[in-house]
Design an enzyme around this catalytic site. Structure first.
Site, PDB file in Angstrom:
ATOM      1  N   CYS A  26      36.677   1.493  70.020  1.00 55.56           N
ATOM      2  CA  CYS A  26      37.124   0.135  69.723  1.00 55.56           C
ATOM      3  C   CYS A  26      35.950  -0.835  69.723  1.00 55.56           C
ATOM      4  O   CYS A  26      35.575  -1.390  70.764  1.00 55.56           O
ATOM      5  CB  CYS A  26      38.189  -0.321  70.723  1.00 55.56           C
ATOM      6  N   GLY A  70      41.926  -7.129  70.823  1.00 56.99           N
ATOM      7  CA  GLY A  70      42.269  -7.041  72.215  1.00 56.99           C
ATOM      8  C   GLY A  70      43.699  -6.552  72.478  1.00 56.99           C
ATOM      9  O   GLY A  70      44.265  -5.819  71.708  1.00 56.99           O
ATOM     10  N   SER A 126      50.219   1.653  69.430  1.00 61.12           N
ATOM     11  CA  SER A 126      49.037   2.469  69.136  1.00 61.12           C
ATOM     12  C   SER A 126      49.130   3.812  69.841  1.00 61.12           C
ATOM     13  O   SER A 126      49.150   3.878  71.078  1.00 61.12           O
ATOM     14  CB  SER A 126      47.773   1.734  69.573  1.00 61.12           C
ATOM     15  N   CYS A 281      45.764  -5.027  51.015  1.00 54.84           N
ATOM     16  CA  CYS A 281      44.482  -5.615  50.618  1.00 54.84           C
ATOM     17  C   CYS A 281      43.415  -4.565  50.359  1.00 54.84           C
ATOM     18  O   CYS A 281      42.601  -4.715  49.434  1.00 54.84           O
ATOM     19  CB  CYS A 281      44.005  -6.610  51.674  1.00 54.84           C
ATOM     20  N   ASP A 303      39.897  -9.580  59.826  1.00 53.61           N
ATOM     21  CA  ASP A 303      39.878  -9.016  61.172  1.00 53.61           C
ATOM     22  C   ASP A 303      38.711  -8.054  61.358  1.00 53.61           C
ATOM     23  O   ASP A 303      38.249  -7.846  62.480  1.00 53.61           O
ATOM     24  CB  ASP A 303      41.213  -8.292  61.427  1.00 53.61           C
ATOM     25  N   CYS A 353      42.501   2.701  44.337  1.00 53.90           N
ATOM     26  CA  CYS A 353      41.563   2.521  45.439  1.00 53.90           C
ATOM     27  C   CYS A 353      40.798   1.197  45.385  1.00 53.90           C
ATOM     28  O   CYS A 353      40.701   0.488  46.366  1.00 53.90           O
ATOM     29  CB  CYS A 353      40.585   3.694  45.421  1.00 53.90           C
ATOM     30  N   CYS A 357      38.267  -0.722  51.479  1.00 57.59           N
ATOM     31  CA  CYS A 357      37.846  -1.919  52.205  1.00 57.59           C
ATOM     32  C   CYS A 357      36.327  -2.103  52.151  1.00 57.59           C
ATOM     33  O   CYS A 357      35.568  -1.151  52.367  1.00 57.59           O
ATOM     34  CB  CYS A 357      38.310  -1.844  53.654  1.00 57.59           C
TER      35      CYS A 357
END
Length: 417
Positions: A26, A70, A126, A281, A303, A353, A357
């Site tokens: 993370c 977080g 998660s 997105c 993010d 595709c 990102c």
């Protein structure tokens, strides 16, 4: 006449990077370095400003009040009770609001889950698969596994009939076990909505040894802030080809028995691409409509780009709608297409595709052009693998039929357009 504001999505992070887990992969844990010596808890003033601006910024029929971290539940249940009250205060006539929260589940109990059920929260939980795979990296501050605590949260969600989906990160510890992971979610957790997120921890040669240790606090200091720099990845990161095989193996089982029963985000948005829609997105030609809000009101382009170069402003000074429509943000979104290498533009699966990102575009094409997605080889394999089934399902949809008919061999074959 000016154009109406475009719809946008905003992820609010009321605790910043603060978390009660210390997941090794993370990199958001390192973002507390952006706000040194600050208490990373959203104030009531910022909370109300966020809710008010979110509800008056666009004319969407449904507004999503989305919480992430977080770990957002560290704010306490009373914070979210206030958020619901503020929505009721500022909600306009005819406006529908969806409350969502992404959580590791450690603090969830009957009280939390009764609140979620009462206010129709959609909870993202998660989980990285069965215990051994989950506990490989999703550890607490002492290095212990979190699986049993997450399963306790899942039981509370089920007991209180809360709508939930599973968010699974795909990494070195679970990528070679696709069917075991999928069947665990489907058969043991009874999950109907699943997201698979590839772990790609980008780093430089200088930072690689430190990054391989994880991004949380260490004795004597904190980890460096994770930035979108470098062309190397950590040892936990998923490989491109293994990720493609992971998705393909799950797809093969899903398409023969689970269409219309289990909704896997990657498969759903891929089907959208085959019928000419772009519903996420990362696979759209451009992006920039999904922003991130920090605990103090700072808004970032995405993010995954919470770092100084992508800070757009603060909602205490500028309305979030103006930040979402700012020249810097519009350029951020358009750059997704404009920076595509020629290799991508000529690719037969570009429509599915669009380079994925931008956070993962840090390797070079076979002819040396920069900007290729690190996961490209895996996505190419996956999209080519699913092409026949996707064409068949798209054909069914165009005929006004249902995609799940693909599981009925006796049904007349659709005309593929």
């Amino acid at each position: 006449m000016s154009s109406p504001p475009l719809p946008y999505h905003l992820l609010a992070k009321p605790t910043g990077a603060a978390c009660n887990l210390d997941c090794e992969y993370c990199f958001f844990l390192s973002k507390d370095g952006l706000y040194p010596n600050q208490r990373t808890h959203m104030s009531d003033d910022v909370l109300e400003t966020y809710i008010r601006q979110r509800l008056d910024s666009v004319d969407d029929p449904e507004i999503n009040i989305a919480w992430q971290g977080g770990e957002p539940t560290l704010m306490g249940l009373d914070f979210f009770e206030r958020s619901v009250d503020l929505v009721a205060k500022h909600q306009r006539p005819g406006q529908s609001v969806l409350h969502t929260i992404q959580t590791n589940g450690l603090l969830l109990d009957n009280e939390w889950c009764a609140f979620f059920q009462e206010h129709n929260f959609l909870v993202g939980l998660s989980v990285d698969g069965p215990q051994a795979m989950h506990d490989a990296y999703r550890v607490d501050k002492r290095g212990g596994g979190s699986f049993h605590l997450v399963m306790r949260a899942w039981e509370a969600l089920r007991r209180n009939e809360v709508d939930f989906n599973v968010l699974c990160t795909v990494h070195a510890a679970n990528v070679e076990h696709p069917l075991e992971v999928y069947r665990f979610f489907r058969d043991e957790m009874h999950a109907e909505f699943i997201q698979f997120i590839p772990i790609v921890e980008r780093t430089t040669p200088e930072l690689l040894p430190v990054a391989n240790q994880g991004w949380g606090e260490r004795p004597g200091g904190t980890s460096p802030i994770y930035l979108q720099r470098g062309a190397l990845v950590t040892e936990r990161s998923v490989g491109a080809e293994p990720f493609g095989r992971f998705l393909s193996a799950i797809f093969d089982e899903w398409v023969t028995r689970d269409v219309g029963k289990v909704f896997v985000q990657t498969f759903d948005v891929a089907l959208g691409s085959w019928v000419g829609q772009h519903n996420l997105c990362i696979i759209s030609p451009t992006c920039g409509r999904a922003l991130a809000l920090e605990h103090n009101g700072d808004v970032y382009s995405c993010d995954h780009f919470v770092e100084p170069g992508y800070l757009l402003g603060n909602i205490g000074k500028t309305h979030m709608m103006k930040l979402a429509a700012s020249p810097a943000q519009l350029k951020f979104g358009q750059d997704k297409f404009d920076t595509l290498p020629r290799y991508c533009r000529d690719c037969e699966v570009l429509f599915a595709c669009y380079g994925e990102c931008p956070r993962n575009r840090f390797v070079s094409t076979p002819d040396g052009e920069p900007g290729l997605n690190y996961l490209c080889a895996g996505y190419q394999q996956f999209f080519k693998h699913i092409d026949p089934a996707m064409k068949a399902m798209a054909g069914l949809i165009r005929q006004g039929r249902f995609a799940d008919e693909i599981m009925q061999p006796q049904a007349p074959a659709p005309t593929v357009g």
